[in-house]
Design a protein around this motif. Structure first.
Motif, PDB file in Angstrom:
ATOM      1  N   PHE A 153      -0.754   3.537  -3.050  1.00  0.00           N
ATOM      2  CA  PHE A 153      -1.658   3.498  -1.909  1.00  0.00           C
ATOM      3  C   PHE A 153      -2.555   4.726  -1.990  1.00  0.00           C
ATOM      4  CE2 PHE A 153       1.827   0.877  -0.524  1.00  0.00           C
ATOM      5  CZ  PHE A 153       1.216  -0.142   0.174  1.00  0.00           C
ATOM      6  N   SER A 155      -6.067   6.785  -0.249  1.00  0.00           N
ATOM      7  CA  SER A 155      -6.910   6.922   0.932  1.00  0.00           C
ATOM      8  C   SER A 155      -8.277   7.426   0.493  1.00  0.00           C
ATOM      9  CB  SER A 155      -6.276   7.898   1.925  1.00  0.00           C
ATOM     10  OG  SER A 155      -7.089   8.059   3.058  1.00  0.00           O
ATOM     11  N   VAL A 165      -7.706   2.773   3.502  1.00  0.00           N
ATOM     12  CA  VAL A 165      -6.500   2.818   2.690  1.00  0.00           C
ATOM     13  C   VAL A 165      -6.477   1.563   1.813  1.00  0.00           C
ATOM     14  CG1 VAL A 165      -3.986   2.896   2.683  1.00  0.00           C
ATOM     15  CG2 VAL A 165      -5.269   4.119   4.456  1.00  0.00           C
ATOM     16  N   ARG A 167      -4.437  -0.539  -1.478  1.00  0.00           N
ATOM     17  CA  ARG A 167      -3.281  -0.711  -2.350  1.00  0.00           C
ATOM     18  C   ARG A 167      -3.811  -1.088  -3.728  1.00  0.00           C
ATOM     19  NH1 ARG A 167      -0.674  -4.529   0.145  1.00  0.00           N
ATOM     20  NH2 ARG A 167      -1.295  -6.262  -1.181  1.00  0.00           N
ATOM     21  N   THR A 190      -6.192  -1.070   5.109  1.00  0.00           N
ATOM     22  CA  THR A 190      -6.366  -0.061   6.149  1.00  0.00           C
ATOM     23  C   THR A 190      -5.704  -0.490   7.456  1.00  0.00           C
ATOM     24  OG1 THR A 190      -8.472   0.579   5.149  1.00  0.00           O
ATOM     25  CG2 THR A 190      -8.059   1.299   7.409  1.00  0.00           C
ATOM     26  N   GLU A 192      -3.376  -2.763   7.961  1.00  0.00           N
ATOM     27  CA  GLU A 192      -1.931  -2.856   7.777  1.00  0.00           C
ATOM     28  C   GLU A 192      -1.292  -1.475   7.732  1.00  0.00           C
ATOM     29  OE1 GLU A 192       1.195  -4.488   4.363  1.00  0.00           O
ATOM     30  OE2 GLU A 192      -0.942  -5.022   4.282  1.00  0.00           O
ATOM     31  N   SER A 193      -1.960  -0.532   7.057  1.00  0.00           N
ATOM     32  CA  SER A 193      -1.430   0.823   6.954  1.00  0.00           C
ATOM     33  C   SER A 193      -1.367   1.492   8.318  1.00  0.00           C
ATOM     34  CB  SER A 193      -2.292   1.648   5.996  1.00  0.00           C
ATOM     35  OG  SER A 193      -1.863   2.986   5.946  1.00  0.00           O
ATOM     36  N   ARG A 194      -2.424   1.317   9.111  1.00  0.00           N
ATOM     37  CA  ARG A 194      -2.420   1.928  10.445  1.00  0.00           C
ATOM     38  C   ARG A 194      -1.347   1.296  11.320  1.00  0.00           C
ATOM     39  NH1 ARG A 194      -7.925   3.789  13.111  1.00  0.00           N
ATOM     40  NH2 ARG A 194      -6.285   4.778  14.318  1.00  0.00           N
ATOM     41  N   HIS A 196       1.517   0.051  10.296  1.00  0.00           N
ATOM     42  CA  HIS A 196       2.808   0.598   9.874  1.00  0.00           C
ATOM     43  C   HIS A 196       2.967   2.032  10.354  1.00  0.00           C
ATOM     44  CE1 HIS A 196       3.169  -2.464   6.327  1.00  0.00           C
ATOM     45  NE2 HIS A 196       3.408  -3.009   7.506  1.00  0.00           N
TER      46      HIS A 196
END
Length: 752
Positions: A153, A155, A165, A167, A190, A192-194, A196
């Motif tokens: 991952f 950024s 973000v 992958r 992005t 999905e990352s936020r 999580h």
């Protein structure tokens, strides 16, 4: 397999595999159609199968690579079209690289991610493009390392001071055993990352915020949790009254309402305007006071239009500039429209991306949870403060001054039990020392403590020996129902869930000490020379067990110090040897009750762990020999006159002639009652300490009865006359009879 291989033909048509280094292949000079037929056979294809090939030419050879097989020609055409379209039109970014990791192909999605055109990307080393998407390190790992596929991952900052973000999945491409290049698949995660990150933060807040019933500790947990991955610094300021359990004020918060800094956390080393524990002030108009007015969390840019509100708060403006804070969230701590305080979240160099609306929504969720825990802590503090105040009021405000002992005490409320103590003056200059505890804490436990102390005071007035006092308490406790709501019925509780008590009686005339214990450790005795011993008191069960108790008796040397203490002083790991430290503490100040109490407190209760305890120390004294006089008469009624003469002589020696008439009258009436209604020889004892005590003993166990004789009765007024001349009177029993005692107050002159 044929579809995993590539071939090359020289100018004469001989097939040569790249790994054979120019050596002819086993297909030799076969004609081309027979060569491809052989490839089909090796691929295991039937007669209708299609073999897909890639063909290219260099200076010396024509190369043929097997791209794949298909069962039919139509299938092959669709498969080829899909390969072309999937790369160009895929939503995910896709790039191909040669063995030297130069970009060979980049689809439209990948170019959008990089923010560059195809001319700026193609044929360039991927390392030169890490500024737009850092992927070179990951590609080198899959090309040079053992793993052919890896995922990371990354950024990437955006022009709007935000970040995206991605992958990135990297794949090594091989032709047989030779690395020919690499490929990447790039997905924008992005959102999905936020999500999580928000889930992790909320999960951490659920685990770590509100672990104690302390508003200050909860504030610190809030600050610590949100400075790990969310903010550079967090400050929490609570309404000062919240820390003391008072009702929180409503909004808008008045400017005169005091706040206090309860937490400040900054892993990056930022400095706060106020230190933790100091009063905090917020000037108007600023975002802080606005939030405390309308209870709405705000995103704040301290650099926007030079932040006019900072012109009103120079100290805070300087701190923000020094910390290079570029983004803030100011949020209220609220419970049911009542203001608990304020929390501020700051981002600086450690988090270059400013807060946004999603972060604000996340903060509001965390603040709601923190507010609930702080309100629970406030209510606990209020109830605990009320309970402790009640307990202090139920304890003796000042211990009585008696001739027998000089006392000192210490009391601090415990977390799980409620301890109490008392000093009760008894007849004939004796004194009772009591210490006990009830299970649980809170208002119910405070009431139970008051009930138990009242019961002990009442039983002490009956002049009962210690074992009988505890036996009566043992009977009373189930009827009182002490702490039934917390611990259940008395008969179902464990020993640790029952009330405990220790009752001691000290006689300064003889120096005798009698002690009985209901689940309490034996008291310590410090001799005048500093030697310490624990009295071997039979430790009976806790109260409410329905089992009898025993009394231990000993004689104390004048000047000995008796130390009664709650068991919480010894509730430590065995390695700490608390009992040995307690012995050293009580030995430090022999003969001094206050010094012994202070030393126990300083040595046993110091350090960071605050705990409750009760300590009662008593320096014992003896009455001087000339303060006690004894006379034993016969059964002859004429002896009453001799007793009266003896009383006058003794009072004259004590310079108490003003009490002579009253004392003679009391002695005469009580001795006469013994001769008429009791057995054995009458024994008279006079004790002079703070008052004048007259004791008349006999061998009978019959109880005296205070009668109100009629006008025509010729007798029956003896005890009534004695009671009228006394401050108080009573009866106590022993194994060989009873004693009637009468106390007179020497402060008033004889008025008869």
């Amino acid at each position: 397999m044929a579809h995993e291989q590539s071939f090359a033909f020289d100018a004469e048509g001989t097939s040569v595999r790249p790994e054979s280094r120019g050596q002819p292949d086993d297909l030799g000079h076969e004609p081309t159609h027979r060569f491809f037929g052989e490839l089909l056979d090796r691929a295991g294809c039937d007669a209708s199968a299609v073999l897909q090939l890639d063909v290219w030419r260099d200076s010396s050879h024509t190369h043929v690579a097997v791209a794949g097989t298909a069962p039919t020609a139509a299938f092959a055409r669709v498969q080829a079209a899909y390969t072309r379209s999937a790369f160009e039109h895929a939503a995910a970014g896709m790039e191909l690289y040669d063995a030297e990791l130069r970009v060979l192909r980049s689809n439209a999605a990948a170019l959008r991610i990089r923010g560059r055109t195809a001319a700026q990307v193609l044929h360039r080393p991927v390392a030169d493009l890490d500024g737009s998407l850092p992927a070179s390190r990951l590609l080198r790992e899959v090309v040079q390392g053992p793993d052919q596929v890896a995922e990371r991952f990354v950024s990437v900052p955006t022009k709007g001071a935000g970040h995206r973000v991605y992958r990135v999945t990297a794949m090594c491409l091989r032709d047989g055993g030779t690395v020919v290049g690499a490929a990447t698949f790039i997905h924008d995660v992005t959102g999905e990352s936020r999500s999580h990150a928000a889930e992790r933060l909320l999960s951490a807040a659920h685990r770590r915020i509100g672990t104690t019933l302390s508003a200050a500790r909860t504030s610190q947990e809030l600050a610590s949790t949100l400075t790990e991955d969310f903010a550079d610094a967090v400050s929490v300021d609570l309404v000062d009254g919240i820390l003391h359990g008072t009702e929180p004020p409503g909004a808008p918060l008045d400017a005169s309402t005091p706040l206090r800094r309860t937490a400040f956390e900054s892993p990056g080393g930022l400095d706060g305007v106020y230190a933790v524990g100091e009063p905090s002030h917020f000037l108007f108009p600023t975002p802080y006071t606005q939030v405390l007015g309308d209870l709405t969390a705000r995103l704040v840019d301290p650099s926007a239009a030079l932040a006019d509100w900072l012109m009103h708060d120079a100290a805070r403006a300087g701190a923000l500039r020094a910390a290079r804070v570029h983004s803030m969230i100011v949020a209220p701590l609220v419970h049911q429209d009542r203001v608990l305080g304020l929390a501020c979240f700051y981002r600086g160099p450690r988090h270059p991306v400013p807060f946004d609306a999603q972060d604000l929504a996340l903060v509001e969720q965390v603040m709601a949870k923190a507010s609930a825990h702080i309100e629970n802590a406030r209510r606990f503090t209020r109830e605990h403060t009320t309970a402790v105040t009640l307990q202090r009021r139920l304890l003796p405000r000042s211990l009585p001054e008696v001739t027998a002992v000089t006392t000192a005490h210490f009391w601090r409320p415990e977390r799980r039990r409620t301890a109490w103590f008392d000093v009760l003056p008894l007849s004939s200059a004796r004194v009772a020392l009591v210490i006990g505890e009830v299970p649980e804490q809170g208002l119910d436990a405070s009431v139970d403590m008051g009930l138990l102390r009242t019961a002990v005071t009442t039983l002490a007035g009956l002049e009962l020996p210690p074992e009988e006092v505890l036996a009566h308490l043992d009977d009373v406790v189930p009827r009182l129902g002490l702490a039934d709501t917390a611990c259940g019925p008395v008969d179902t509780r464990t020993a640790d869930e029952r009330a405990r008590c220790q009752y001691c009686v000290y006689d300064p005339v003889t120096g005798d000490l009698a002690v009985a214990s209901a689940g309490w450790p034996g008291p310590l005795v410090t001799a005048p020379d500093g030697a310490v011993r624990e009295l071997p008191v039979p430790r009976g069960p806790a109260l409410g067990s329905g089992v009898g108790y025993e009394t231990a008796r000993t004689r104390l040397a004048p000047g000995s110090v008796l130390t009664l203490y709650s068991a919480s002083l010894l509730r430590e790991p065995p390695c700490d040897e608390p009992a040995a430290r307690l012995r050293h503490a009580v030995a430090a100040a022999p003969g001094d009750a206050q010094g012994t109490c202070d030393t126990v407190v300083y040595r046993m209760m110091g350090g960071p762990r605050e705990r409750g305890a009760a300590v009662l120390t008593a320096a014992t004294h003896r009455l001087a020999g000339d303060c006690v006089a004894t006379w034993t008469g016969s059964r002859d009624p004429a002896g009453v006159a001799a007793c009266r003469r003896w009383v006058r002589e003794r009072l004259a020696r004590w310079e108490l002639t003003d009490r002579a008439f009253a004392t003679e009258t009391i002695v005469s009436e009580l001795v006469t009652n013994v001769l008429r209604h009791a057995s054995g020889e009458p024994c008279v004892r006079l004790i002079k300490d703070g008052g004048l005590t007259v004791e008349v003993s006999d061998r009978s166990a019959t109880a005296p009865h205070l009668r109100h004789a009629r006008a025509q009765d010729e007798n029956g007024r003896g005890l009534l006359i004695a009671a009228a001349l006394a401050r108080r009177w009573g009866t106590r029993y022993s194994d060989d009879g009873k004693t009637i005692w009468v106390e007179q107050d020497m402060t008033d002159a004889d008025v008869i």
